[in-house]
Every structure is written in structure tokens, then in C-alpha cells.
Design an enzyme around this catalytic site. Sequence first.
Site, PDB file in Angstrom:
ATOM      1  N   LYS A  20       0.857  -1.184   0.000  1.00 40.88           N
ATOM      2  CA  LYS A  20       0.000   0.000   0.000  1.00 40.88           C
ATOM      3  C   LYS A  20       0.896   1.237   0.000  1.00 40.88           C
ATOM      4  CE  LYS A  20      -4.317   1.151   2.369  1.00 40.88           C
ATOM      5  NZ  LYS A  20      -5.020   0.972   3.637  1.00 40.88           N
TER       6      LYS A  20
HETATM    7  C1  E4P Z   1      -8.283   2.106   3.489  1.00 40.09           C
HETATM    8  O1  E4P Z   1      -7.555   1.258   3.076  1.00 40.09           O
HETATM    9  C2  E4P Z   1      -8.167   2.748   4.800  1.00 40.09           C
HETATM   10  O2  E4P Z   1      -7.523   1.850   5.675  1.00 40.09           O
HETATM   11  C3  E4P Z   1      -9.497   3.034   5.454  1.00 40.09           C
HETATM   12  O3  E4P Z   1     -10.578   2.600   4.681  1.00 40.09           O
HETATM   13  C4  E4P Z   1      -9.637   4.377   6.046  1.00 40.09           C
HETATM   14  O4  E4P Z   1     -10.902   4.443   6.665  1.00 40.09           O
HETATM   15  P1  E4P Z   1     -11.275   5.552   7.751  1.00 40.09           P
HETATM   16  O5  E4P Z   1     -11.558   6.815   7.031  1.00 40.09           O
HETATM   17  O6  E4P Z   1     -12.501   4.987   8.410  1.00 40.09           O
HETATM   18  O7  E4P Z   1     -10.105   5.670   8.679  1.00 40.09           O
END
Ligand code: E4P
Length: 218
Positions: free
Chosen positions: A87
Amino acid sequence: MKFFIDTANLDQIKEAQDMGILDGVTTNPSLMAKEGISGDEKVKQHYIDICNIVDGDVSAEVISTDFEGMVREGEALAALHEQIVVKVPMIKEGIKAIKYFSSKGIRTNCTLIFSAGQALLAAKAGATYVSPFLGRLDDVSTDGLNLIEEIRTIYDNYFYETEILAASIRHPMHIINCAKIGADVMTGPLSAITALLKHPLTDIGLAQFLADHEKSNK
Ligand code: E4P
């Protein structure tokens, strides 16, 4: 649509996996910290533990913000397990790193996407997944679903193979609307996934069926 769970909590990952509907896991440094996972070795072991629970892709995020650092970290993460997807944040160095990983056959998830232009760049660099953050856009009075629609149109126009991973999902309607638009994947908390199960008429209907069965089998 593929279902990923957005957590580093092993119990929640197991619960979703046990339902038989889980296709993968996404994590981020905040989610790892929430579980108290810190230190290079512990973080790596945690990714391996997640891979051993779920059949599917597991996103592991780099912390570096420079190209060399991202490449070093990403290669080490990818070597941990075949299910790992690296990522990478949506910044200029991240785009360079995604292009590099793509040329080496290392799969990537370009994270922190908040505009169609960013999603277009990530696809051009060869990202496997692109993660538009739907809930965080909604939080600032901007239509997150509209962004998913824009990206769907652009990717379909040019047959980009990058998968749209709708992220920052907060509730079941986000999941349903993403499915209507044609997001390839959604990642959300276990609570949003299990909320899809619920309908009061199901509960009332089941209670009635069981009561009638009980009466006629006395
Ligand atoms: C995506 O990969 C992120 O980990 C995640 O969806 C972020 O979500 P949040 O806005 O609830 O922290």
C-alpha cells in the site's frame, strides 16, 4: 463485488472469514497502532498472521515517503507472503514507486485517493488497486460516491485494469451504493458488513416460522 475488511484486529478478521464472504484485508498504520502492534518484526509477523487467516489480498502500508525508502520497505513487505499487496500513498514519490513495483510484478494499492485525477495517475502508473476514501470525503461535505462514479467512468473509458477499492466505508448504505456504481471492491469495518444482515421483517418472520413449527410439533 469483493469484500475486504478494514482492520488489523485478528478476531474480527477471523469472524468475517468464518462467514465465508471475505476476499481480503486492508490495514493502515493507524489500524496497526490501534491493535498495539509496533516495531518492525512485530508488524511483519502481524501481516503474516493476517495472511494465514484470510484467503485473499492483504494490504500492508509503507511508512516511507521517498522513492528509495518505499521500494526498500515494499520489497520487504511483498517478500513476507504472496498475499501481500504493497500500500503506497498518493504522492509523487508514491507514483514512481508504484510504477517500479508494477514493472517488478509486485502488486500495489494506491491509498489516500480523494480526486479523479489522482485515480487516473495511479492507474497510469500500474496500480493494482486504487483506494478512494469515501467516508472521509462525506465527512467534509463532499460526495464520496460521486468520486467512485467518476473513477468508474474514467477506468471504463480506457479499459484500465486497476481495481476500484472503495475505502473508508462507514455503513451498509455505502456498501450497497458502491455495488450499484460498480466498485470492484469495498473495504469496511466488520460492523458495516454485518449490518447488511439485518432487517426487522427477517427477525419477525423467523420468530413466526419457529413458533408455528413449535406449535404444530407439540
Ligand atoms: C483504506 O484502506 C483505509 O484503511 C481506510 O478505509 C480508512 O478508513 P477511515 O476513514 O474509516 O479511517
